[in-house]
Scaffold this motif. Structure first.
Motif, PDB file in Angstrom:
ATOM      1  N   SER A  61     -30.305 -95.503 -17.680  1.00 14.46           N
ATOM      2  CA  SER A  61     -30.106 -96.478 -17.059  1.00 14.46           C
ATOM      3  C   SER A  61     -29.169 -96.304 -15.809  1.00 14.46           C
ATOM      4  N   ALA A  83     -36.489 -94.825 -15.332  1.00 14.86           N
ATOM      5  CA  ALA A  83     -35.458 -95.571 -14.939  1.00 14.86           C
ATOM      6  C   ALA A  83     -35.492 -96.950 -15.391  1.00 14.86           C
ATOM      7  N   SER A  84     -34.338 -97.466 -16.088  1.00 13.80           N
ATOM      8  CA  SER A  84     -33.980 -98.813 -16.236  1.00 13.80           C
ATOM      9  C   SER A  84     -34.297 -99.678 -14.939  1.00 13.80           C
ATOM     10  N   THR A  85     -34.354-100.771 -15.275  1.00 13.54           N
ATOM     11  CA  THR A  85     -34.428-101.798 -14.245  1.00 13.54           C
ATOM     12  C   THR A  85     -32.985-102.166 -13.540  1.00 13.54           C
ATOM     13  N   VAL A  87     -31.068 -99.626 -12.407  1.00 17.18           N
ATOM     14  CA  VAL A  87     -30.935 -98.879 -11.409  1.00 17.18           C
ATOM     15  C   VAL A  87     -31.175 -99.266 -10.088  1.00 17.18           C
ATOM     16  N   ARG A  92     -31.274 -94.945  -6.687  1.00 20.90           N
ATOM     17  CA  ARG A  92     -32.867 -94.200  -6.618  1.00 20.90           C
ATOM     18  C   ARG A  92     -33.117 -93.374  -5.459  1.00 20.90           C
ATOM     19  N   VAL A 102     -39.293 -90.703  -9.901  1.00 20.65           N
ATOM     20  CA  VAL A 102     -38.387 -91.952 -10.406  1.00 20.65           C
ATOM     21  C   VAL A 102     -39.649 -92.914 -10.872  1.00 20.65           C
ATOM     22  N   GLN A 104     -39.691 -96.603 -12.322  1.00 17.33           N
ATOM     23  CA  GLN A 104     -38.776 -97.491 -12.474  1.00 17.33           C
ATOM     24  C   GLN A 104     -39.239 -98.739 -13.147  1.00 17.33           C
ATOM     25  N   ARG A 118     -39.385 -97.993 -21.125  1.00 19.65           N
ATOM     26  CA  ARG A 118     -39.025 -96.835 -20.963  1.00 19.65           C
ATOM     27  C   ARG A 118     -39.326 -95.794 -21.976  1.00 19.65           C
TER      28      ARG A 118
END
Length: 343
Positions: A61, A83-85, A87, A92, A102, A104, A118
């Protein structure tokens, strides 16, 4: 004279210890999980589990993503982050400049959906690329290794005396990795864990916090790295209370920190006032930069920390928003089954 560091990770891994009140001390990190990532990567390299040039992948996250990318930069490894939303663009950009790939997740107001996406993506990557090593920050106990150095720092700085550690549970590694070495020297050290509503880790999955995901505090999926028997007491806080703590910490002490730190500050203030004989160490995992729009730009909406208090409960059946607290008594999970067996 300050040491000259060979890599930026050495410079930022140690926290600044800041006294907030007579018995509350903040361990303020720029990015706490540098301890976990460095310790884990170094141990895996030493064991021959991974080799220079290999790609390490994990889900994050935010702060673990940056820590892992920095550890890979230091040790000559490649990095792939799912990556979590949560981030943001600044995080990034740092990851990409450091050479990390990455992936996302799309915007989501659901902690469960974000984490399920994820996990699914990581599973896809492993099937496509068998040479990739999955770091498994949620499940591999190797992430406990780096926090031994944090425990040494706390011991040197604070010496003897009744001690309580206050921190977000999250993956379990930071609080667990700190408390285990501390308790080897003094079994009476207490650990207070923080959870958001909606996390399966300590039984609040039946709740939904309508305002926001609190990254890094809890989870909608099971984390093997959480050792439930290490915790003496639990606090569950919603987004509004974590926001009150974060804004209050900046207003009262000029410390700009994230939501998990804000929640820990709120809880530590409450606990310290009722246990004046104990020193309370608050784990401040990261800075507040990724919460500017969602939290600090709305500071006029923040609740007054002094006006807030938890609902004291004795069973998970009584858990209620927006803030509940419960003695955990270092019990293993599942506590419900244990209670049934005892009766």
């Amino acid at each position: 004279m300050n040491a000259v560091h060979e890599h930026i990770t050495d410079a930022i891994k140690q926290p600044d210890l800041v006294r907030l009140t007579d018995n509350v001390i903040l361990a303020r990190f720029e990015t706490m999980k540098v301890y976990a990532a460095l310790g884990a990567v170094r141990t895996l390299l030493d064991r021959g589990v991974v080799r220079a040039g290999q790609t390490l992948v994990d889900s994050s996250s935010g702060i673990y993503a940056l820590a892992l990318a920095m550890a890979c930069h230091r040790y000559g490894l490649k990095c792939h982050i799912v990556a979590s939303t949560t981030v943001d663009s600044a995080m990034r950009a740092q990851l990409e400049v450091l050479g990390a790939t990455v992936d996302q997740m799309p915007p989501s107001q659901s902690l469960r959906l974000d984490q399920e996406r994820r996990v699914h993506r990581v599973t896809q990557l492993l099937a496509q690329r068998p040479d990739v090593h999955w770091m498994r920050q949620y499940h591999d106990s190797v992430h406990y290794e780096g926090y031994k150095h944090f425990a040494e720092l706390i011991t040197r700085a604070l010496g003897d005396g009744p001690l309580t550690v206050v921190g977000a549970v999250g993956t379990g590694a930071s609080t667990g990795g700190l408390i285990e070495p501390l308790r080897r020297a003094d079994p009476s050290v207490r650990l207070l864990g923080l959870q958001p509503f909606g996390s399966v880790t300590f039984g609040s999955e039946g709740f939904t916090d309508p305002e926001a995901i609190i990254a890094g505090i809890g989870s909608s999926i099971w984390f093997d790295n959480v050792r439930h028997h290490l915790y003496d007491r639990l606090h569950w806080v919603d987004f509004r209370h974590a926001m009150a703590g974060a804004v209050g910490l900046l207003r009262d002490h000029a410390v700009f920190a994230g939501l998990s730190t804000g929640a820990a500050y709120l809880v530590a203030g409450w606990e310290a006032a009722r246990n004046p004989d104990r020193t309370h160490v608050v784990i401040g995992a990261d800075t507040g930069h990724r919460y500017v729009e969602r939290v600090f730009a709305r500071h006029s909406e923040a609740l007054d920390v002094e006006s807030l208090e938890p609902l004291e409960i004795t069973s998970l059946d009584n858990l209620a928003m927006p803030w509940s607290a419960m003695e955990w008594h270092r019990r293993a999970w599942p506590v419900v089954q244990q209670e049934e067996q005892a009766s």
